[in-house]
Design a protein around this motif. Structure first.
Motif, PDB file in Angstrom:
ATOM      1  N   ALA A 171      -4.136  28.428  21.966  1.00 18.13           N
ATOM      2  CA  ALA A 171      -4.660  27.325  21.327  1.00 18.13           C
ATOM      3  C   ALA A 171      -3.694  27.360  19.983  1.00 18.13           C
ATOM      4  CB  ALA A 171      -6.040  27.709  20.940  1.00 18.13           C
ATOM      5  N   MET A 172      -3.537  25.877  19.513  1.00 17.14           N
ATOM      6  CA  MET A 172      -2.899  25.731  18.277  1.00 17.14           C
ATOM      7  C   MET A 172      -3.405  24.402  17.768  1.00 17.14           C
ATOM      8  SD  MET A 172      -0.535  23.113  18.611  1.00 17.14           S
ATOM      9  CE  MET A 172       0.550  23.499  17.176  1.00 17.14           C
ATOM     10  N   ALA A 173      -3.271  24.055  16.543  1.00 15.29           N
ATOM     11  CA  ALA A 173      -3.721  23.158  15.915  1.00 15.29           C
ATOM     12  C   ALA A 173      -2.397  22.788  14.544  1.00 15.29           C
ATOM     13  CB  ALA A 173      -5.071  23.007  15.364  1.00 15.29           C
ATOM     14  N   SER A 174      -2.424  21.429  14.341  1.00 16.85           N
ATOM     15  CA  SER A 174      -1.594  21.169  13.253  1.00 16.85           C
ATOM     16  C   SER A 174      -2.102  20.042  12.457  1.00 16.85           C
ATOM     17  CB  SER A 174      -0.221  21.020  13.561  1.00 16.85           C
ATOM     18  OG  SER A 174      -0.076  19.845  14.378  1.00 16.85           O
ATOM     19  N   GLY A 212       0.748  -1.193  -0.124  1.00 12.47           N
ATOM     20  CA  GLY A 212      -0.189   0.043  -0.101  1.00 12.47           C
ATOM     21  C   GLY A 212       0.767   1.088  -0.265  1.00 12.47           C
ATOM     22  N   PRO A 213       0.092   2.371  -0.130  1.00 14.71           N
ATOM     23  CA  PRO A 213       0.885   3.668  -0.269  1.00 14.71           C
ATOM     24  C   PRO A 213       1.477   4.069   1.182  1.00 14.71           C
ATOM     25  CG  PRO A 213      -1.420   4.038  -0.197  1.00 14.71           C
ATOM     26  CD  PRO A 213      -1.056   2.633  -0.600  1.00 14.71           C
ATOM     27  N   ASP A 214       2.662   4.488   1.262  1.00 11.66           N
ATOM     28  CA  ASP A 214       3.221   4.914   2.518  1.00 11.66           C
ATOM     29  C   ASP A 214       2.828   6.383   2.650  1.00 11.66           C
ATOM     30  OD1 ASP A 214       4.510   2.478   2.770  1.00 11.66           O
ATOM     31  OD2 ASP A 214       6.397   3.214   1.362  1.00 11.66           O
ATOM     32  N   VAL A 215       1.779   6.647   2.936  1.00 14.91           N
ATOM     33  CA  VAL A 215       1.239   7.928   3.425  1.00 14.91           C
ATOM     34  C   VAL A 215       0.905   8.121   4.667  1.00 14.91           C
ATOM     35  CG1 VAL A 215      -0.410   9.644   3.048  1.00 14.91           C
ATOM     36  CG2 VAL A 215       0.466   8.250   0.913  1.00 14.91           C
ATOM     37  N   ALA A 216       1.275   9.112   5.616  1.00 11.86           N
ATOM     38  CA  ALA A 216       1.139   9.389   6.889  1.00 11.86           C
ATOM     39  C   ALA A 216       0.477  10.717   7.189  1.00 11.86           C
ATOM     40  CB  ALA A 216       2.392   9.271   7.781  1.00 11.86           C
ATOM     41  N   LEU A 217      -0.635  10.480   7.833  1.00 14.65           N
ATOM     42  CA  LEU A 217      -1.332  11.913   8.212  1.00 14.65           C
ATOM     43  C   LEU A 217      -1.107  11.983   9.852  1.00 14.65           C
ATOM     44  CD1 LEU A 217      -3.461  14.296   7.687  1.00 14.65           C
ATOM     45  CD2 LEU A 217      -5.089  12.297   8.271  1.00 14.65           C
ATOM     46  N   THR A 218      -0.726  13.100  10.151  1.00 17.90           N
ATOM     47  CA  THR A 218      -0.651  13.574  11.418  1.00 17.90           C
ATOM     48  C   THR A 218      -1.491  14.717  11.965  1.00 17.90           C
ATOM     49  OG1 THR A 218       1.681  12.565  11.515  1.00 17.90           O
ATOM     50  CG2 THR A 218       0.838  14.069  13.313  1.00 17.90           C
ATOM     51  N   LEU A 219      -2.143  14.505  12.937  1.00  9.67           N
ATOM     52  CA  LEU A 219      -3.049  15.666  13.431  1.00  9.67           C
ATOM     53  C   LEU A 219      -2.632  16.134  14.888  1.00  9.67           C
ATOM     54  CD1 LEU A 219      -6.580  14.685  11.778  1.00  9.67           C
ATOM     55  CD2 LEU A 219      -5.094  16.170  11.122  1.00  9.67           C
ATOM     56  N   GLY A 220      -2.619  17.388  15.235  1.00 13.47           N
ATOM     57  CA  GLY A 220      -2.332  17.707  16.530  1.00 13.47           C
ATOM     58  C   GLY A 220      -3.224  18.710  17.045  1.00 13.47           C
ATOM     59  N   ALA A 221      -3.270  18.897  18.418  1.00 14.56           N
ATOM     60  CA  ALA A 221      -3.964  20.056  19.018  1.00 14.56           C
ATOM     61  C   ALA A 221      -3.284  20.484  20.382  1.00 14.56           C
ATOM     62  CB  ALA A 221      -5.407  19.918  18.879  1.00 14.56           C
ATOM     63  N   ARG A 222      -3.440  21.854  20.733  1.00 13.03           N
ATOM     64  CA  ARG A 222      -2.942  22.093  22.237  1.00 13.03           C
ATOM     65  C   ARG A 222      -3.521  23.216  22.409  1.00 13.03           C
ATOM     66  NH1 ARG A 222       3.311  22.518  23.170  1.00 13.03           N
ATOM     67  NH2 ARG A 222       3.562  21.373  21.038  1.00 13.03           N
ATOM     68  N   THR A 223      -3.922  23.157  23.906  1.00 11.47           N
ATOM     69  CA  THR A 223      -4.543  24.264  24.444  1.00 11.47           C
ATOM     70  C   THR A 223      -3.955  24.453  25.729  1.00 11.47           C
ATOM     71  OG1 THR A 223      -6.571  23.187  25.443  1.00 11.47           O
ATOM     72  CG2 THR A 223      -6.757  24.142  23.190  1.00 11.47           C
ATOM     73  N   GLY A 224      -4.107  25.565  26.249  1.00  8.59           N
ATOM     74  CA  GLY A 224      -3.707  25.994  27.968  1.00  8.59           C
ATOM     75  C   GLY A 224      -4.388  27.438  28.199  1.00  8.59           C
TER      76      GLY A 224
END
Length: 129
Positions: free
Chosen positions: A91-94, A1-13
Motif C-alpha cells: 500500500a502506498m499514497a502520495s 490565477g495561480p499556477d498551483v497543481a495538487l496531485t494525489l495518488g494511491a496504490r495497493t496490491g
C-alpha cells in the motif's frame, strides 16, 4: 490565477501464492518500493520494506585461507548489508504540490517549486492457516 497543481495518488496490491496453505510466493514476483522513479521517493532501490541481513558470498576463485577454506568476500552496492525481501501486500499514497516561485526570472524560465510526501509499506502475507 495561480499556477498551483495538487496531485494525489494511491496504490495497493495483494499477491497470493498458487497452491494450498503454507505456500509462499517467489521473491521475484513480490512488491518492492523505493528507488529512482519509484512510488516512494527517498529510498534506495527496493529499500522500503522487509529485508534480511546479507550473507557474505564465498569467492570460489580465491586461494582460500590458511586452512584451505574459501574466503568470504563482502558484497557491496546499494543497501550493502541488507537484502530486500519484498512483500505480498503493498500500500502506498502520495501527495505533491507544484507552485510558482516568487522570483520573476525563475517564473519566466518555467522553474517551479515542488513539495511532496510519500508513504508506503510492503509486508509478507501469512498463508500458514
Amino acid at each position: 490565477g495561480p499556477d498551483v497543481a495538487l496531485t494525489l495518488g494511491a496504490r495497493t496490491g495483494v499477491l497470493l501464492p498458487l497452491g494450498g496453505p503454507g505456500e509462499t510466493t517467489y521473491i521475484v514476483d513480490r512488491f518492492y518500493l523505493g528507488g529512482a522513479g519509484g512510488p516512494v521517493r527517498g529510498f534506495i532501490n527496493k529499500g522500503c520494506g522487509p529485508s534480511d541481513a546479507r550473507r557474505a558470498r564465498v569467492d570460489a576463485s580465491s586461494e582460500g585461507g590458511a586452512d584451505g577454506t574459501p574466503v568470504s568476500v563482502p558484497t557491496g552496492g546499494a543497501g550493502a548489508g541488507r537484502d530486500s525481501l519484498g512483500g505480498d501486500v503493498m500500500a502506498m499514497a502520495s501527495a505533491s504540490v507544484a507552485f510558482p516561485l516568487p522570483n520573476k526570472v525563475l517564473h519566466e524560465a518555467g522553474v517551479y517549486g515542488h513539495v511532496f510526501a510519500d508513504v508506503g509499506a510492503t509486508v509478507p502475507l501469512d498463508t500458514s492457516a
